[in-house]
Scaffold this motif. Structure first.
Motif, PDB file in Angstrom:
ATOM      1  N   GLY A  84       0.787  -1.220   0.000  1.00 36.95           N
ATOM      2  CA  GLY A  84       0.000   0.000   0.000  1.00 36.95           C
ATOM      3  C   GLY A  84       0.820   1.271   0.000  1.00 36.95           C
ATOM      4  N   ASN A 122      -4.061  -4.113   1.617  1.00 35.81           N
ATOM      5  CA  ASN A 122      -4.127  -2.962   0.727  1.00 35.81           C
ATOM      6  C   ASN A 122      -3.336  -3.277  -0.534  1.00 35.81           C
ATOM      7  OD1 ASN A 122      -3.864  -0.497  -0.573  1.00 35.81           O
ATOM      8  ND2 ASN A 122      -3.727   0.647   1.345  1.00 35.81           N
ATOM      9  N   GLU A 124      -3.074  -1.342  -3.206  1.00 35.74           N
ATOM     10  CA  GLU A 124      -2.882  -0.137  -4.004  1.00 35.74           C
ATOM     11  C   GLU A 124      -1.449   0.375  -3.944  1.00 35.74           C
ATOM     12  OE1 GLU A 124      -5.802   2.647  -2.747  1.00 35.74           O
ATOM     13  OE2 GLU A 124      -7.483   1.497  -3.555  1.00 35.74           O
ATOM     14  N   THR A 125      -0.492  -0.511  -3.842  1.00 34.51           N
ATOM     15  CA  THR A 125       0.911  -0.124  -3.867  1.00 34.51           C
ATOM     16  C   THR A 125       1.214   0.576  -5.186  1.00 34.51           C
ATOM     17  OG1 THR A 125       1.519  -2.017  -2.487  1.00 34.51           O
ATOM     18  CG2 THR A 125       3.288  -0.960  -3.752  1.00 34.51           C
TER      19      THR A 125
END
Length: 289
Positions: A84, A122, A124-125
């Protein structure tokens, strides 16, 4: 008649006088061991990296004896990437550092899933690979495809200048630059931009060739640098001048203590550095508070 002769003489000398005046007011900077106008350095450096882009692995292997791979592993381990994160890798067009960061993030994600399959991670790195040279970026994109990362949403390829980044203030969790900061025209501007785009708590990391502090090793290092690297560059890559510049640029880069002071002057806290191979390379770090 004497007046007209004086006027004609002045006219003949005027171009050279103006040229000298321009040189007095023109700012110069180093390009290897040469002094060049500041406005020319970016183009000259661009020509070097356009020339060596297709032989990037060879270049780094010649410059480091193959050790650059281990140094970059160590460098990324100091970053401690996390899923993330939003990260900026500058002067990293070929993807060497970005691929390592993404691999670390994916490894952490896999371990977390094994530990608790129900855990929501998460995903969404975002890793931005920023380079001023499109040829270097093209090498990185090609490598991404070869690694099966051509469609990865985590890798973003951006053509941009380290001294004038297009990213927003306080937008990045981390900033890395490996073997690139010595090639910018104004190091202070690049450091100021790094500080600007980092969030509070964001980490700055720089991997760069530096000053060897062991006398015997320094002599061997200088001999290898100036006698071997340019000659092998000419033999293998057909480009002696680019490799000569790269060797000279290392010697013109500030020593570890001075560069650490420049990082602190840019606003970073907890500035420190770690020497590798007797100081041939150093990892510098700082924190934005």
């Amino acid at each position: 008649m004497a007046f007209l002769t004086s006027v004609r003489s002045l006219r003949s000398k005027l171009p050279s006088m103006l040229a000298r005046t321009c040189l007095v007011h023109s700012h110069s900077t180093s390009f290897g061991f040469k002094e060049v106008p500041e406005e020319e350095k970016s183009k000259l450096v661009g020509n070097v990296f356009s020339s060596v882009a297709s032989n990037y692995d060879l270049m780094n292997d010649l410059m480091s004896g193959g050790l650059h791979r281990l140094w970059k592993d160590r460098f990324v381990s100091e970053l401690t990437p996390f899923p993330g994160m939003k990260h900026l890798d500058v002067a990293g067009g070929t993807g060497d550092v970005a691929f390592r960061i993404l691999e670390k993030v994916n490894s952490i994600s896999r371990r977390a899933l094994r530990h608790d399959p129900a855990e929501v991670l998460n995903d969404e790195t975002q890793i931005y690979v920023c380079d001023i040279n499109p040829n270097m970026l093209n090498v990185g994109k090609k490598r991404a495809v070869e690694r099966g990362l051509g469609e990865s949403q985590s890798l973003k390829w951006v053509e941009g200048d380290a001294e004038a980044l297009s990213f927003e203030d306080n937008s990045m969790d981390g900033y890395t630059i490996a073997f690139g900061i010595r090639n910018v025209t104004h190091i202070e501007k690049a450091l100021a931009e790094a500080h600007r785009v980092l969030k509070r708590g964001g980490r700055f990391l720089c991997l760069e060739f530096s000053r060897v502090d062991i006398p015997i090793l320094k002599e061997l290092y200088d001999l290898y640098s100036f006698s071997v690297i340019p000659a092998v560059g000419e033999l293998v890559a057909g480009d002696r001048e680019s490799y000569q510049y790269l060797v000279e640029s290392i010697r013109r880069f500030p020593p570890q203590d001075k560069f650490a002071a420049m990082i602190a002057d840019a606003g970073f806290q907890k500035v420190q550095y770690e020497n590798l191979v007797g100081g041939a390379v150093a990892i510098h770090s700082g924190l934005k508070i």
